[in-house]
Design a protein around this motif. Structure first.
Motif, PDB file in Angstrom:
ATOM      1  N   VAL A  63      23.787  23.260  72.028  1.00  0.00           N
ATOM      2  CA  VAL A  63      22.457  23.573  72.568  1.00  0.00           C
ATOM      3  C   VAL A  63      21.422  22.587  72.022  1.00  0.00           C
ATOM      4  O   VAL A  63      20.569  22.081  72.766  1.00  0.00           O
ATOM      5  CB  VAL A  63      22.069  25.038  72.261  1.00  0.00           C
ATOM      6  N   LEU A  64      21.491  22.301  70.718  1.00  0.00           N
ATOM      7  CA  LEU A  64      20.549  21.341  70.137  1.00  0.00           C
ATOM      8  C   LEU A  64      20.740  19.944  70.726  1.00  0.00           C
ATOM      9  O   LEU A  64      19.761  19.236  70.997  1.00  0.00           O
ATOM     10  CB  LEU A  64      20.697  21.302  68.616  1.00  0.00           C
ATOM     11  N   ALA A  65      21.989  19.537  70.937  1.00  0.00           N
ATOM     12  CA  ALA A  65      22.240  18.233  71.567  1.00  0.00           C
ATOM     13  C   ALA A  65      21.704  18.226  72.996  1.00  0.00           C
ATOM     14  O   ALA A  65      21.085  17.246  73.431  1.00  0.00           O
ATOM     15  CB  ALA A  65      23.733  17.918  71.556  1.00  0.00           C
ATOM     16  N   GLY A  66      21.900  19.317  73.728  1.00  0.00           N
ATOM     17  CA  GLY A  66      21.363  19.416  75.089  1.00  0.00           C
ATOM     18  C   GLY A  66      19.845  19.395  75.104  1.00  0.00           C
ATOM     19  O   GLY A  66      19.223  18.748  75.960  1.00  0.00           O
ATOM     20  N   LEU A  67      19.217  20.086  74.145  1.00  0.00           N
ATOM     21  CA  LEU A  67      17.756  20.080  74.038  1.00  0.00           C
ATOM     22  C   LEU A  67      17.236  18.680  73.751  1.00  0.00           C
ATOM     23  O   LEU A  67      16.254  18.230  74.351  1.00  0.00           O
ATOM     24  CB  LEU A  67      17.300  21.049  72.953  1.00  0.00           C
ATOM     25  N   SER A  68      17.894  17.980  72.855  1.00  0.00           N
ATOM     26  CA  SER A  68      17.459  16.630  72.515  1.00  0.00           C
ATOM     27  C   SER A  68      17.614  15.680  73.694  1.00  0.00           C
ATOM     28  O   SER A  68      16.728  14.873  73.977  1.00  0.00           O
ATOM     29  CB  SER A  68      18.249  16.123  71.317  1.00  0.00           C
ATOM     30  N   GLU A  69      18.736  15.763  74.393  1.00  0.00           N
ATOM     31  CA  GLU A  69      18.937  14.930  75.585  1.00  0.00           C
ATOM     32  C   GLU A  69      17.879  15.259  76.641  1.00  0.00           C
ATOM     33  O   GLU A  69      17.325  14.372  77.284  1.00  0.00           O
ATOM     34  CB  GLU A  69      20.341  15.136  76.163  1.00  0.00           C
ATOM     35  N   SER A  70      17.601  16.538  76.814  1.00  0.00           N
ATOM     36  CA  SER A  70      16.592  16.965  77.777  1.00  0.00           C
ATOM     37  C   SER A  70      15.213  16.446  77.400  1.00  0.00           C
ATOM     38  O   SER A  70      14.456  15.954  78.248  1.00  0.00           O
ATOM     39  CB  SER A  70      16.589  18.492  77.860  1.00  0.00           C
ATOM     40  N   ALA A  71      14.872  16.540  76.128  1.00  0.00           N
ATOM     41  CA  ALA A  71      13.581  16.032  75.668  1.00  0.00           C
ATOM     42  C   ALA A  71      13.479  14.533  75.903  1.00  0.00           C
ATOM     43  O   ALA A  71      12.409  14.023  76.279  1.00  0.00           O
ATOM     44  CB  ALA A  71      13.384  16.351  74.191  1.00  0.00           C
TER      45      ALA A  71
END
Length: 170
Positions: A10-18
């Motif tokens: 989830v954190l990796a997905g959030l960072s990619e999204s950001a």
């Protein structure tokens, strides 16, 4: 999948999204916070899902390639497959953090390549393929997932842009 792995994904997905949404916010500062939050949540879900599917996609590619590359190996369909572990997904989180534009796209690619190389060992061991064919399966799966997401992203952007064009006056 352990809770630690899910949190890291989830954190990796959030960072990619950001990394994808923040440049849009910089170009259009008048975007509503609600729209930005919606884009971030949607992007987090999509990017996190794509990252989570990478080992499964690599396992599927290995299942297709194994009869050609390693015909002596046992069939893959009845085995458990390949999964993320905290030790393998943690560098991917670092790669996601470095995905921000202008902060190191080349370094990001190198880290993702390193994470793929980390997945190649377990895939080679579980599938009976050599390390290089396993790395090829992981690369094909990663590129295929990235290309699929990019095509869908561009298609949605084109649909949204087309729906916002003013109608012609006849």
């Amino acid at each position: 999948m352990s809770t630690t792995v899910v949190v890291l994904l989830v954190l990796a997905g959030l960072s990619e999204s950001a990394g994808r949404v923040l440049p849009l916010v910089a170009r259009r500062p008048k975007l509503s916070p609600r729209l930005v939050a919606g884009l971030m949540v949607t992007g987090t879900v999509v990017e996190g899902t794509v990252i989570a599917l990478w080992p499964l996609a690599a396992w599927t590619v290995a299942d297709l390639v194994q009869p050609v590359v390693a015909p002596d190996a046992a069939p893959l369909s009845g085995t458990t497959g390949l999964a993320w572990t905290p030790a393998v997904v943690a560098p991917l989180l670092l790669a996601a953090v470095l995905a921000f534009p202008l902060l190191g796209p080349f370094l990001h690619i190198l880290l993702v390549t390193g994470v793929g190389a980390g997945l190649a060992g377990p895939l080679a061991g579980a599938s009976g393929l050599g390390w290089w064919p396993a790395a090829g399966c992981i690369a094909i799966a990663g590129i295929g997932l990235a290309a699929t997401v990019e095509v869908v992203r561009r298609l949605i952007a084109r649909i949204i842009a087309g729906s916002r064009q003013p109608e012609a006056i006849v």
